[in-house]
Design a protein around this motif. Sequence first.
Motif, PDB file in Angstrom:
ATOM      1  N   ARG A  32       0.458  -1.688   0.255  1.00 39.54           N
ATOM      2  CA  ARG A  32      -0.213  -0.194  -0.365  1.00 39.54           C
ATOM      3  C   ARG A  32       1.190   0.917   0.423  1.00 39.54           C
ATOM      4  NH1 ARG A  32      -2.235  -3.728   2.869  1.00 39.54           N
ATOM      5  NH2 ARG A  32      -4.684  -4.263   2.726  1.00 39.54           N
ATOM      6  N   LEU A  33       0.563   2.368  -0.997  1.00 44.47           N
ATOM      7  CA  LEU A  33       1.407   3.639  -0.641  1.00 44.47           C
ATOM      8  C   LEU A  33      -0.162   4.730  -0.960  1.00 44.47           C
ATOM      9  CD1 LEU A  33       3.543   2.948  -3.829  1.00 44.47           C
ATOM     10  CD2 LEU A  33       4.330   2.635  -1.980  1.00 44.47           C
ATOM     11  N   TYR A  34       0.019   5.378   0.505  1.00 40.30           N
ATOM     12  CA  TYR A  34      -0.034   6.941   0.750  1.00 40.30           C
ATOM     13  C   TYR A  34       0.273   7.797  -0.562  1.00 40.30           C
ATOM     14  CZ  TYR A  34      -2.547   3.451   3.979  1.00 40.30           C
ATOM     15  OH  TYR A  34      -2.847   2.204   4.031  1.00 40.30           O
ATOM     16  N   SER A  35      -0.625   8.499  -0.804  1.00 41.12           N
ATOM     17  CA  SER A  35      -0.353   9.763  -1.123  1.00 41.12           C
ATOM     18  C   SER A  35      -0.490  10.945  -0.587  1.00 41.12           C
ATOM     19  CB  SER A  35      -1.086   9.902  -2.483  1.00 41.12           C
ATOM     20  OG  SER A  35      -2.137  10.499  -2.294  1.00 41.12           O
ATOM     21  N   LYS A  36      -0.260  12.189  -0.619  1.00 40.15           N
ATOM     22  CA  LYS A  36      -0.755  13.403   0.349  1.00 40.15           C
ATOM     23  C   LYS A  36      -1.928  13.710   0.384  1.00 40.15           C
ATOM     24  CE  LYS A  36      -0.080  18.780   0.215  1.00 40.15           C
ATOM     25  NZ  LYS A  36       0.607  19.520  -0.560  1.00 40.15           N
ATOM     26  N   ASP A  37      -2.466  13.152  -1.160  1.00 40.99           N
ATOM     27  CA  ASP A  37      -3.929  13.879  -0.779  1.00 40.99           C
ATOM     28  C   ASP A  37      -4.956  12.404  -0.091  1.00 40.99           C
ATOM     29  OD1 ASP A  37      -4.622  15.230  -2.362  1.00 40.99           O
ATOM     30  OD2 ASP A  37      -4.783  14.148  -4.299  1.00 40.99           O
ATOM     31  N   ASP A  38      -4.231  10.977   0.585  1.00 42.00           N
ATOM     32  CA  ASP A  38      -5.012  10.127   1.454  1.00 42.00           C
ATOM     33  C   ASP A  38      -4.353  10.661   2.946  1.00 42.00           C
ATOM     34  OD1 ASP A  38      -5.104   8.214  -0.078  1.00 42.00           O
ATOM     35  OD2 ASP A  38      -3.106   7.262  -0.975  1.00 42.00           O
ATOM     36  N   LEU A  39      -3.300  11.345   3.057  1.00 44.87           N
ATOM     37  CA  LEU A  39      -2.641  11.418   4.454  1.00 44.87           C
ATOM     38  C   LEU A  39      -3.893  13.092   4.620  1.00 44.87           C
ATOM     39  CD1 LEU A  39       1.148  11.567   4.080  1.00 44.87           C
ATOM     40  CD2 LEU A  39      -0.465   9.673   4.438  1.00 44.87           C
ATOM     41  N   GLU A  40      -4.304  13.648   3.788  1.00 45.47           N
ATOM     42  CA  GLU A  40      -5.233  14.966   4.153  1.00 45.47           C
ATOM     43  C   GLU A  40      -6.175  13.635   4.484  1.00 45.47           C
ATOM     44  OE1 GLU A  40      -5.321  17.111   1.079  1.00 45.47           O
ATOM     45  OE2 GLU A  40      -3.489  18.651   1.772  1.00 45.47           O
ATOM     46  N   LYS A  41      -6.429  12.842   3.496  1.00 44.09           N
ATOM     47  CA  LYS A  41      -7.854  12.564   4.706  1.00 44.09           C
ATOM     48  C   LYS A  41      -8.086  11.405   5.576  1.00 44.09           C
ATOM     49  CE  LYS A  41     -11.296   9.003   2.030  1.00 44.09           C
ATOM     50  NZ  LYS A  41     -11.724   8.437   0.651  1.00 44.09           N
ATOM     51  N   LEU A  42      -6.607  11.166   5.729  1.00 45.97           N
ATOM     52  CA  LEU A  42      -6.610  10.269   7.066  1.00 45.97           C
ATOM     53  C   LEU A  42      -6.977  11.148   8.349  1.00 45.97           C
ATOM     54  CD1 LEU A  42      -6.146   7.897   8.643  1.00 45.97           C
ATOM     55  CD2 LEU A  42      -3.896   8.436   8.188  1.00 45.97           C
ATOM     56  N   GLN A  43      -6.165  12.765   8.157  1.00 37.14           N
ATOM     57  CA  GLN A  43      -6.003  13.700   9.090  1.00 37.14           C
ATOM     58  C   GLN A  43      -7.686  13.863   9.479  1.00 37.14           C
ATOM     59  OE1 GLN A  43      -5.919  17.878   7.954  1.00 37.14           O
ATOM     60  NE2 GLN A  43      -4.085  17.778   9.575  1.00 37.14           N
ATOM     61  N   GLN A  44      -8.117  14.106   8.375  1.00 34.36           N
ATOM     62  CA  GLN A  44     -10.164  14.250   8.067  1.00 34.36           C
ATOM     63  C   GLN A  44     -11.194  13.148   9.230  1.00 34.36           C
ATOM     64  OE1 GLN A  44     -12.571  16.176   7.669  1.00 34.36           O
ATOM     65  NE2 GLN A  44     -11.092  17.667   7.593  1.00 34.36           N
ATOM     66  N   ILE A  45     -10.218  12.017   8.497  1.00 32.68           N
ATOM     67  CA  ILE A  45     -10.766  10.688   9.444  1.00 32.68           C
ATOM     68  C   ILE A  45     -10.193  11.144  10.984  1.00 32.68           C
ATOM     69  CG2 ILE A  45     -10.804   8.011   9.372  1.00 32.68           C
ATOM     70  CD1 ILE A  45     -10.392   8.012   6.674  1.00 32.68           C
ATOM     71  N   LEU A  46      -9.041  10.984  11.028  1.00 35.72           N
ATOM     72  CA  LEU A  46      -8.916  11.067  12.678  1.00 35.72           C
ATOM     73  C   LEU A  46      -9.619  12.432  13.224  1.00 35.72           C
ATOM     74  CD1 LEU A  46      -5.312   9.812  12.866  1.00 35.72           C
ATOM     75  CD2 LEU A  46      -6.586   8.303  13.014  1.00 35.72           C
ATOM     76  N   PHE A  47      -9.854  13.019  13.094  1.00 36.85           N
ATOM     77  CA  PHE A  47     -10.385  14.522  13.265  1.00 36.85           C
ATOM     78  C   PHE A  47     -12.115  14.334  13.878  1.00 36.85           C
ATOM     79  CE2 PHE A  47      -8.258  18.024  11.747  1.00 36.85           C
ATOM     80  CZ  PHE A  47      -7.223  18.273  12.806  1.00 36.85           C
TER      81      PHE A  47
END
Length: 248
Positions: free
Chosen positions: A38-53
């Motif tokens: 699995r490879l996570y892009s910048k967009d994926d990390l931004e989405k993950l931040q939203q999920i964690l919020f």
Amino acid sequence: MMKRVKEVAELTGISVRTLHYYDEIGLLTPATTETGYRLYSKDDLEKLQQILFFRALDFSLKKIKTILEEPDFDRMEALNYQKEILHEKKQRLDKMITMIDKTIQNVKGERSMTDQERFAGFDFSQNPYEQEARERYGDEAINRSKQKINSLSKDEKNKLGHSFDSIYKRLADLRNGSPEAAEAQKAIHDWYEFLNGKVGYHYTLEAFEGLGQVYVDDERFTKNIDQYGEGLALFMRDAMKVYADRNK
């Protein structure tokens, strides 16, 4: 630069297993290499931040997925909303910290404390799960439940709490056995009777079985129930299904 799952886990502090689970349920699906990494892009990390919020605000994964998949989802709007809720939560926590400080001083004999001050930080006027419950079971059912519980005296509410606690402890003691066992089914029967007799809403067998599934699907329920013993939510789900099937 793309990041592998282990790097993302180290960066965020959440487990590789959790990231895999987010991928499995379609909540956060990164790109994969030919060899399956699995490879996570910048967009994926931004989405993950939203999920964690949202997770920090006790939103269920199912609800988060629904929000993020909305065609008109606006990240900035979501961030402002999350900030607003966190400010409200901070204000409540600040009040409780102040109340604890005053209580400590009171216990030490350094100051007196009025009854009003003793309970100033508590606020049970809003139930964070009420809207979700209304969506699942309907306004009439929730209104009846609230009316029933609010009509009880303080002593009656305490007895209700003790009965609730007692049933959960019984079930926790049985959770490592078969959900089909006679003792497990007797305890689940008592839980079914407790819900139907004490909270002002009659659960059909189908609704009772569905409630058991909620215990597993919604991490908030799972976390609270499993405080009595790890795996209790799953055991109750299975036992409630057996009970519903046998009594239909």
